[in-house]
Design a protein around this motif. Structure first.
Motif, PDB file in Angstrom:
ATOM      1  N   SER A  11       0.654  -4.701   2.348  1.00 55.10           N
ATOM      2  CA  SER A  11       0.086  -3.798   1.345  1.00 55.10           C
ATOM      3  C   SER A  11      -1.154  -4.396   0.690  1.00 55.10           C
ATOM      4  O   SER A  11      -1.114  -5.486   0.115  1.00 55.10           O
ATOM      5  CB  SER A  11       1.160  -3.494   0.285  1.00 55.10           C
ATOM      6  OG  SER A  11       0.564  -3.269  -0.959  1.00 55.10           O
ATOM      7  N   SER A  12      -2.235  -3.633   0.780  1.00 60.97           N
ATOM      8  CA  SER A  12      -3.495  -4.098   0.215  1.00 60.97           C
ATOM      9  C   SER A  12      -3.373  -4.268  -1.302  1.00 60.97           C
ATOM     10  O   SER A  12      -3.905  -5.212  -1.892  1.00 60.97           O
ATOM     11  CB  SER A  12      -4.571  -3.097   0.610  1.00 60.97           C
ATOM     12  OG  SER A  12      -5.656  -3.217  -0.200  1.00 60.97           O
ATOM     13  N   GLU A  13      -2.650  -3.342  -1.915  1.00 59.93           N
ATOM     14  CA  GLU A  13      -2.472  -3.395  -3.370  1.00 59.93           C
ATOM     15  C   GLU A  13      -1.732  -4.677  -3.776  1.00 59.93           C
ATOM     16  O   GLU A  13      -2.103  -5.369  -4.719  1.00 59.93           O
ATOM     17  CB  GLU A  13      -1.672  -2.163  -3.795  1.00 59.93           C
ATOM     18  CG  GLU A  13      -1.854  -1.802  -5.240  1.00 59.93           C
ATOM     19  CD  GLU A  13      -0.942  -0.649  -5.620  1.00 59.93           C
ATOM     20  OE1 GLU A  13      -0.633   0.188  -4.738  1.00 59.93           O
ATOM     21  OE2 GLU A  13      -0.539  -0.620  -6.786  1.00 59.93           O
ATOM     22  N   CYS A  48      -1.628  -7.473  -2.140  1.00 47.86           N
ATOM     23  CA  CYS A  48      -2.434  -8.671  -1.874  1.00 47.86           C
ATOM     24  C   CYS A  48      -3.523  -8.887  -2.931  1.00 47.86           C
ATOM     25  O   CYS A  48      -4.175  -9.933  -2.929  1.00 47.86           O
ATOM     26  CB  CYS A  48      -3.054  -8.608  -0.480  1.00 47.86           C
ATOM     27  SG  CYS A  48      -1.858  -8.866   0.834  1.00 47.86           S
ATOM     28  N   GLN A  49      -3.702  -7.907  -3.807  1.00 54.04           N
ATOM     29  CA  GLN A  49      -4.696  -8.051  -4.875  1.00 54.04           C
ATOM     30  C   GLN A  49      -4.426  -9.300  -5.723  1.00 54.04           C
ATOM     31  O   GLN A  49      -5.339  -9.879  -6.292  1.00 54.04           O
ATOM     32  CB  GLN A  49      -4.663  -6.828  -5.816  1.00 54.04           C
ATOM     33  CG  GLN A  49      -5.196  -5.543  -5.212  1.00 54.04           C
ATOM     34  CD  GLN A  49      -6.689  -5.593  -4.997  1.00 54.04           C
ATOM     35  OE1 GLN A  49      -7.415  -6.146  -5.803  1.00 54.04           O
ATOM     36  NE2 GLN A  49      -7.128  -5.060  -3.872  1.00 54.04           N
ATOM     37  N   THR A  60      -5.055  -7.991   5.989  1.00 53.08           N
ATOM     38  CA  THR A  60      -5.059  -7.114   4.809  1.00 53.08           C
ATOM     39  C   THR A  60      -6.239  -7.467   3.903  1.00 53.08           C
ATOM     40  O   THR A  60      -6.930  -6.580   3.418  1.00 53.08           O
ATOM     41  CB  THR A  60      -3.721  -7.236   4.041  1.00 53.08           C
ATOM     42  OG1 THR A  60      -2.668  -6.933   4.948  1.00 53.08           O
ATOM     43  CG2 THR A  60      -3.661  -6.278   2.872  1.00 53.08           C
ATOM     44  N   GLY A 114      -9.456  -6.239   5.361  1.00 51.20           N
ATOM     45  CA  GLY A 114      -9.613  -4.792   5.371  1.00 51.20           C
ATOM     46  C   GLY A 114     -10.154  -4.329   6.705  1.00 51.20           C
ATOM     47  O   GLY A 114      -9.830  -4.889   7.748  1.00 51.20           O
TER      48      GLY A 114
END
Ligand SMILES: Nc1nc2c(ncn2[C@@H]2O[C@H](COP(=O)(O)OP(=O)(O)OP(=O)(O)O)[C@@H](O)[C@H]2O)c(=O)[nH]1
Ligand SMILES: [Zn+2]
Length: 352
Positions: free
Chosen positions: A176-178, A180-181, A209, A212
Motif C-alpha cells: 500500500s502506497s499510503e 509506505c508514506q 511501492t 510508484g
C-alpha cells in the motif's frame, strides 16, 4: 571516457553536501568537478555529475572505490583526481589483513532493515542487521512489513522497540502506497537509502511501492549507443520520485557479518555495560559468582535470547573474518606459485 545524456540531477539532488565540499582545495574548486559513482562494471565506473554521466575506465592508479563514492574529476579531461572521504561504508573485511576489504556501498544515509511481521519475524536477525548498520555508521530504520497479515502488530513492534528505545520502527503493508508514506521522512531529496533483510520479507515490494509508476524508467534508463541502438546500462544508484537515491547492489542484499565487532558491541551495549559490573573481569557469564549478566537475566532485566545472540554473532563474525582471511591467503599463495612457474618457463625459454 564519454559524457552521456542522462537525467540531469543537481549536486544536492545527487547527495552533495558541505562535508564533501569542505574537502576541496581552492585549486580543486576551480579545476575539478564532483562526480558520484552510480555503477561499477568490470571495465570501469559509471559516474554521475551535474552535467550528465561519465564513464571512468579502470586503471592501476585508481584507488579501490564503490557505488556511492564521491570523487573529483578534472573539469575538462574528466581525468580522476581524488576520492573524497566517506561518511559511511558497508564492506567485508578479513581479520588481520589490512589490505583486504571488499567494498559494498558508501555514503548511505539510511538503511531500511526489513523484517516481516508474519512467521519470518525474528529479533535476533534484526540485531544482526543492526550490528552491520552500526559498523557501517549508517542510521538504521526497522521496517516491519506484512502488517496486514499480522494480528499482534503492536506487540511485535514493542518487542523490536525494546531492543533499543531510540530505534525507529515502522510497521507497514508494503503493497500500500499510503502505508509506505511513513518511510518518507528518510526519503527526502539527496538522501541515499538502502535496504537489507532476508529473502521474501518484502524489500522489492517496498521499493516498487516507493518508486510508484516510475520503476521501469528509473531502474533501466535507456540510452542510445554510438550506432543509435538502445542499450541499458545497469546502475546501482537509482533516483526515486521522492528525490532520494536508492542504492541497490547484490552485495548489499547478501552482506554477512565479518569483522564487525565494533557494530556488535554498539548494538549490545547494555550487555557490555552489565558485563563491566561482573565480579571477575574475565567473566564468561556462565555460572560465575557475582555475575551481573546472569543476575539481570534472573530478574528479567535482560532477555536470555539477547545474551545468546550476542555470543553467537561475535563467534560468527570471528569465523567469517577468519575464513575470508584464509581464502585470501590461499589466493596469494596461488598467485605466488603461478608467478614462480612463469619465471621458470621464461628463464628456460631464454636458455638459462
Ligand atoms: N500482504 C502483504 N504481502 C507482502 C507485503 N510485503 C511483501 N509482500 C509479499 O511477499 C512476497 C515477497 O516479497 P518481495 O518483495 O519479493 O520480498 P524480497 O524481500 O524482495 O525478497 P528477495 O527478492 O528474495 O530478497 C511477495 O509476494 C509480496 O507481494 C506486505 O506488506 N503485505
Ligand atoms: Zn558475568
Amino acid at each position: 571516457m564519454s559524457l552521456k545524456e542522462t537525467l540531469s540531477l543537481s549536486l544536492p539532488q545527487l547527495g552533495w553536501r558541505p562535508v564533501y565540499q569542505q574537502q576541496l582545495s581552492w585549486d580543486e574548486l576551480e579545476t575539478t568537478i564532483p562526480a558520484r559513482i552510480s555503477g561499477h562494471h568490470r571495465s570501469g565506473y559509471i559516474c554521475w555529475t551535474e552535467n550528465g554521466e561519465i564513464h571512468l575506465d579502470i586503471h592501476a592508479k585508481l584507488p579501490s572505490m564503490t557505488v556511492g563514492d564521491w570523487i573529483l574529476l578534472e573539469r575538462e579531461t574528466h581525468q580522476f583526481i581524488k576520492l573524497l572521504d566517506r561518511q559511511s561504508l558497508f564492506s567485508r573485511k578479513a581479520a588481520g589483513i589490512k589490505s583486504y576489504e571488499q567494498l559494498i556501498a558508501s555514503n548511505v544515509d539510511t538503511v531500511f532493515i526489513v523484517s516481516s511481521l508474519n512467521h519470518d519475524f525474528n529479533l535476533s536477525r534484526i540485531e544482526r542487521y543492526l550490528a552491520l548498520a552500526k559498523e557501517a555508521q549508517v542510521e538504521p530504520v526497522i521496517v516491519l512489513t506484512k502488517a496486514d497479515l499480522c494480528d499482534d502488530v503492536d506487540d511485535k513492534k514493542q518487542q523490536v522497540q525494546a531492543l533499543n528505545p531510540m530505534l525507529n520502527v515502522e510497521c507497514i503493508n508494503a503493497l500500500s502506497s499510503e502505508s509506505c508514506q511513513s518511510l518518507k521522512p528518510w526519503c527526502k531529496i539527496g538522501k541515499t537509502i538502502a535496504f537489507m533483510g532476508s529473502s521474501g520479507v518484502g524489500k522489492s515490494t517496498v521499493v516498487n511501492t516507493l518508486m510508484g509508476s516510475e520503476t521501469q524508467q528509473t531502474s533501466g534508463i535507456r540510452e542510445q549507443d554510438s550506432k543509435g541502438r538502445h542499450t541499458t546500462t545497469s546502475r546501482s544508484l537509482l533516483s526515486m520520485p521522492s528525490g532520494a537515491l536508492l542504492l541497490d547492489t547484490p552485495g548489499m542484499r547478501e552482506i554477512q557479518i565479518s569483522d564487525c565487532e565494533q557494530g556488535i558491541e554498539e548494538v549490545f551495549a547494555d550487555v557490555a555495560n552489565l558485563a563491566n559490573k561482573c565480579r571477575f573481569s574475565d567473566c564468561k557469564h556462565i555460572s560465575e559468582p557475582g555475575c551481573a549478566v546472569l543476575k539481570a537475566i534472573e530478574s528479567e532485566e535482560l532477555d536470555e535470547r539477547r545474551l545468546r545472540n550476542y555470543r553467537k554473532l561475535l563467534a560468527e563474525q570471528a569465523r567469517n573474518s577468519e575464513s575470508i582471511a584464509e581464502r585470501r591467503s590461499k589466493e596469494k599463495d596461488f598467485h605466488k606459485h603461478v608467478k614462480s612457474v612463469m619465471k621458470e618457463i621464461q628463464s628456460r625459454e631464454k636458455g638459462y
